[in-house]
Design a protein around this motif. Structure first.
Motif, PDB file in Angstrom:
ATOM      1  N   ALA A 167      -3.543 -13.554 -11.524  1.00  0.00           N
ATOM      2  CA  ALA A 167      -3.495 -14.952 -11.972  1.00  0.00           C
ATOM      3  C   ALA A 167      -2.211 -15.243 -12.731  1.00  0.00           C
ATOM      4  O   ALA A 167      -1.586 -16.291 -12.540  1.00  0.00           O
ATOM      5  CB  ALA A 167      -4.707 -15.266 -12.839  1.00  0.00           C
ATOM      6  N   ALA A 168      -1.805 -14.329 -13.608  1.00  0.00           N
ATOM      7  CA  ALA A 168      -0.564 -14.537 -14.365  1.00  0.00           C
ATOM      8  C   ALA A 168       0.642 -14.529 -13.445  1.00  0.00           C
ATOM      9  O   ALA A 168       1.559 -15.353 -13.582  1.00  0.00           O
ATOM     10  CB  ALA A 168      -0.417 -13.467 -15.441  1.00  0.00           C
ATOM     11  N   ALA A 176       1.884  -6.933 -16.737  1.00  0.00           N
ATOM     12  CA  ALA A 176       1.687  -5.499 -16.970  1.00  0.00           C
ATOM     13  C   ALA A 176       0.202  -5.206 -16.891  1.00  0.00           C
ATOM     14  O   ALA A 176      -0.605  -5.901 -17.521  1.00  0.00           O
ATOM     15  CB  ALA A 176       2.238  -5.082 -18.330  1.00  0.00           C
ATOM     16  N   HIS A 177      -0.167  -4.197 -16.126  1.00  0.00           N
ATOM     17  CA  HIS A 177      -1.567  -3.794 -16.040  1.00  0.00           C
ATOM     18  C   HIS A 177      -1.807  -2.617 -16.965  1.00  0.00           C
ATOM     19  O   HIS A 177      -1.059  -1.637 -16.968  1.00  0.00           O
ATOM     20  CB  HIS A 177      -1.950  -3.403 -14.617  1.00  0.00           C
ATOM     21  CG  HIS A 177      -3.385  -2.984 -14.513  1.00  0.00           C
ATOM     22  ND1 HIS A 177      -3.782  -1.662 -14.424  1.00  0.00           N
ATOM     23  CD2 HIS A 177      -4.538  -3.716 -14.545  1.00  0.00           C
ATOM     24  CE1 HIS A 177      -5.101  -1.598 -14.382  1.00  0.00           C
ATOM     25  NE2 HIS A 177      -5.572  -2.830 -14.452  1.00  0.00           N
ATOM     26  N   LEU A 178      -2.876  -2.715 -17.752  1.00  0.00           N
ATOM     27  CA  LEU A 178      -3.263  -1.676 -18.691  1.00  0.00           C
ATOM     28  C   LEU A 178      -4.471  -0.923 -18.156  1.00  0.00           C
ATOM     29  O   LEU A 178      -5.523  -1.521 -17.909  1.00  0.00           O
ATOM     30  CB  LEU A 178      -3.591  -2.308 -20.049  1.00  0.00           C
ATOM     31  CG  LEU A 178      -4.106  -1.380 -21.146  1.00  0.00           C
ATOM     32  CD1 LEU A 178      -3.057  -0.335 -21.531  1.00  0.00           C
ATOM     33  CD2 LEU A 178      -4.502  -2.201 -22.376  1.00  0.00           C
ATOM     34  N   TRP A 187      -9.701  -0.338 -11.119  1.00  0.00           N
ATOM     35  CA  TRP A 187      -8.771  -0.992 -10.201  1.00  0.00           C
ATOM     36  C   TRP A 187      -7.315  -0.583 -10.407  1.00  0.00           C
ATOM     37  O   TRP A 187      -6.419  -1.184  -9.814  1.00  0.00           O
ATOM     38  CB  TRP A 187      -8.905  -2.508 -10.354  1.00  0.00           C
ATOM     39  CG  TRP A 187     -10.280  -3.002 -10.053  1.00  0.00           C
ATOM     40  CD1 TRP A 187     -11.267  -3.281 -10.950  1.00  0.00           C
ATOM     41  CD2 TRP A 187     -10.861  -3.234  -8.763  1.00  0.00           C
ATOM     42  NE1 TRP A 187     -12.418  -3.674 -10.310  1.00  0.00           N
ATOM     43  CE2 TRP A 187     -12.197  -3.658  -8.965  1.00  0.00           C
ATOM     44  CE3 TRP A 187     -10.372  -3.122  -7.461  1.00  0.00           C
ATOM     45  CZ2 TRP A 187     -13.038  -3.969  -7.905  1.00  0.00           C
ATOM     46  CZ3 TRP A 187     -11.224  -3.437  -6.409  1.00  0.00           C
ATOM     47  CH2 TRP A 187     -12.533  -3.862  -6.637  1.00  0.00           C
ATOM     48  N   ALA A 188      -7.072   0.455 -11.212  1.00  0.00           N
ATOM     49  CA  ALA A 188      -5.690   0.805 -11.579  1.00  0.00           C
ATOM     50  C   ALA A 188      -4.809   1.147 -10.381  1.00  0.00           C
ATOM     51  O   ALA A 188      -3.603   0.874 -10.389  1.00  0.00           O
ATOM     52  CB  ALA A 188      -5.697   1.971 -12.563  1.00  0.00           C
ATOM     53  N   ASP A 189      -5.388   1.748  -9.373  1.00  0.00           N
ATOM     54  CA  ASP A 189      -4.592   2.182  -8.222  1.00  0.00           C
ATOM     55  C   ASP A 189      -4.805   1.315  -6.986  1.00  0.00           C
ATOM     56  O   ASP A 189      -4.421   1.706  -5.877  1.00  0.00           O
ATOM     57  CB  ASP A 189      -4.913   3.649  -7.895  1.00  0.00           C
ATOM     58  CG  ASP A 189      -4.553   4.572  -9.043  1.00  0.00           C
ATOM     59  OD1 ASP A 189      -3.478   4.382  -9.638  1.00  0.00           O
ATOM     60  OD2 ASP A 189      -5.363   5.474  -9.355  1.00  0.00           O
ATOM     61  N   ASP A 190      -5.395   0.149  -7.185  1.00  0.00           N
ATOM     62  CA  ASP A 190      -5.573  -0.785  -6.072  1.00  0.00           C
ATOM     63  C   ASP A 190      -4.208  -1.169  -5.514  1.00  0.00           C
ATOM     64  O   ASP A 190      -3.312  -1.567  -6.278  1.00  0.00           O
ATOM     65  CB  ASP A 190      -6.301  -2.038  -6.563  1.00  0.00           C
ATOM     66  CG  ASP A 190      -6.415  -3.087  -5.489  1.00  0.00           C
ATOM     67  OD1 ASP A 190      -7.192  -2.896  -4.552  1.00  0.00           O
ATOM     68  OD2 ASP A 190      -5.687  -4.106  -5.584  1.00  0.00           O
ATOM     69  N   PRO A 191      -3.990  -1.048  -4.212  1.00  0.00           N
ATOM     70  CA  PRO A 191      -2.658  -1.288  -3.650  1.00  0.00           C
ATOM     71  C   PRO A 191      -2.097  -2.672  -3.957  1.00  0.00           C
ATOM     72  O   PRO A 191      -0.890  -2.814  -4.234  1.00  0.00           O
ATOM     73  CB  PRO A 191      -2.874  -1.098  -2.139  1.00  0.00           C
ATOM     74  CG  PRO A 191      -4.037  -0.169  -2.047  1.00  0.00           C
ATOM     75  CD  PRO A 191      -4.937  -0.549  -3.192  1.00  0.00           C
ATOM     76  N   ARG A 195       1.303  -3.453  -6.140  1.00  0.00           N
ATOM     77  CA  ARG A 195       2.414  -4.280  -5.634  1.00  0.00           C
ATOM     78  C   ARG A 195       2.733  -5.425  -6.581  1.00  0.00           C
ATOM     79  O   ARG A 195       3.898  -5.832  -6.709  1.00  0.00           O
ATOM     80  CB  ARG A 195       2.063  -4.844  -4.251  1.00  0.00           C
ATOM     81  CG  ARG A 195       2.133  -3.839  -3.122  1.00  0.00           C
ATOM     82  CD  ARG A 195       2.077  -4.543  -1.779  1.00  0.00           C
ATOM     83  NE  ARG A 195       0.824  -5.269  -1.584  1.00  0.00           N
ATOM     84  CZ  ARG A 195      -0.254  -4.740  -1.037  1.00  0.00           C
ATOM     85  NH1 ARG A 195      -0.256  -3.463  -0.659  1.00  0.00           N
ATOM     86  NH2 ARG A 195      -1.352  -5.456  -0.870  1.00  0.00           N
ATOM     87  N   THR A 196       1.710  -5.959  -7.235  1.00  0.00           N
ATOM     88  CA  THR A 196       1.894  -7.180  -8.022  1.00  0.00           C
ATOM     89  C   THR A 196       2.406  -6.911  -9.431  1.00  0.00           C
ATOM     90  O   THR A 196       3.280  -7.629  -9.928  1.00  0.00           O
ATOM     91  CB  THR A 196       0.568  -7.958  -8.113  1.00  0.00           C
ATOM     92  OG1 THR A 196       0.115  -8.268  -6.789  1.00  0.00           O
ATOM     93  CG2 THR A 196       0.730  -9.248  -8.901  1.00  0.00           C
ATOM     94  N   ALA A 197       1.866  -5.913 -10.106  1.00  0.00           N
ATOM     95  CA  ALA A 197       2.194  -5.676 -11.513  1.00  0.00           C
ATOM     96  C   ALA A 197       3.647  -5.224 -11.664  1.00  0.00           C
ATOM     97  O   ALA A 197       4.102  -4.316 -10.970  1.00  0.00           O
ATOM     98  CB  ALA A 197       1.257  -4.638 -12.098  1.00  0.00           C
TER      99      ALA A 197
END
Length: 215
Positions: A167-168, A176-178, A187-191, A195-197
């Motif tokens: 969304a951001a 940044a994904h934490l 969901w940390a390793d979701d492709p 790609r997005t973070a």
């Protein structure tokens, strides 16, 4: 160039352990049952409040929330609810010259409690106070306004792939994904998330170290 760092609240700054335990106690069910159901709905990509709806079909969550408040068993936050790296990381970011914004999907009461903790943040606000919640783009418009700089210069940090990262990014912010909390780990390793973070971190200390090293 990143000029401002905006951070989600639940499972980014604050552990949700007390929150779900208090719901279990209010509904009169074992705490581990609520935890297990929260994990199940997270894995299905559903709203985590659906855990309460599974326990009590037809529940009016807002009405129950109000009843808890009226009974003196409402929201509570204190220093023990913060993750251990919060104060040091936010202090390091501010000392490095970043504008620090705390903004997430929380109630008006949660905003009051967070400000009572006197976090080292420039602005602390919640969706309840703003009248708009993630993933609505208007929420991120408010974040950018609080940051006082262009959207790409604001780094939004959170654990939730849909509400925080995707969304951001769709609103034009850097992200940044934490890897923290149920959503962050699952969901940390979701492709698509990878790609997005723009950044992927395991702690706020890691985030602060990486951002301050570039100053």
């Amino acid at each position: 160039m990143i000029r401002a760092v905006a951070l989600d609240i639940g499972e980014t700054l604050v552990s949700d352990t007390r929150y779900w335990a208090s719901w279990a106690d209010w509904l009169g069910v074992p705490r581990h049952t609520v935890s297990a159901l929260v994990g199940a709905v997270v894995a299905q990509g559903r709203d985590n409040a659906d855990a309460l709806r599974l326990l009590r079909p037809g529940i009016d969550v807002a009405a129950e929330y109000a009843a808890r408040e009226a009974a003196g068993r409402g929201e509570h936050l204190d220093e023990t609810d913060l993750y251990p790296d919060v104060r040091s990381a936010l202090t390091a970011l501010r000392s490095a010259g970043y504008r620090v914004i705390v903004a997430g999907n929380q109630t008006i009461r949660a905003g009051e409690l967070l400000r009572g903790l006197d976090l080292p943040a420039t602005v602390t606000a919640t969706s309840g106070e703003w009248g708009v919640a993630k993933p609505d783009p208007l929420f991120f418009d408010r974040v950018v306004a609080a940051a006082g700089c262009a959207p790409p210069d604001v780094l939004y940090v959170g654990d939730h792939p849909a509400n925080d990262v995707h969304a951001a990014a769709a609103a034009g912010l850097s992200t940044a994904h934490l890897r923290r909390g149920p959503w962050g780990h699952l969901w940390a390793d979701d492709p698509e998330l990878v790609r997005t973070a723009d950044l992927r971190v395991d702690s706020l200390t890691d985030l602060a170290d990486r951002l301050t090293a570039d100053r």
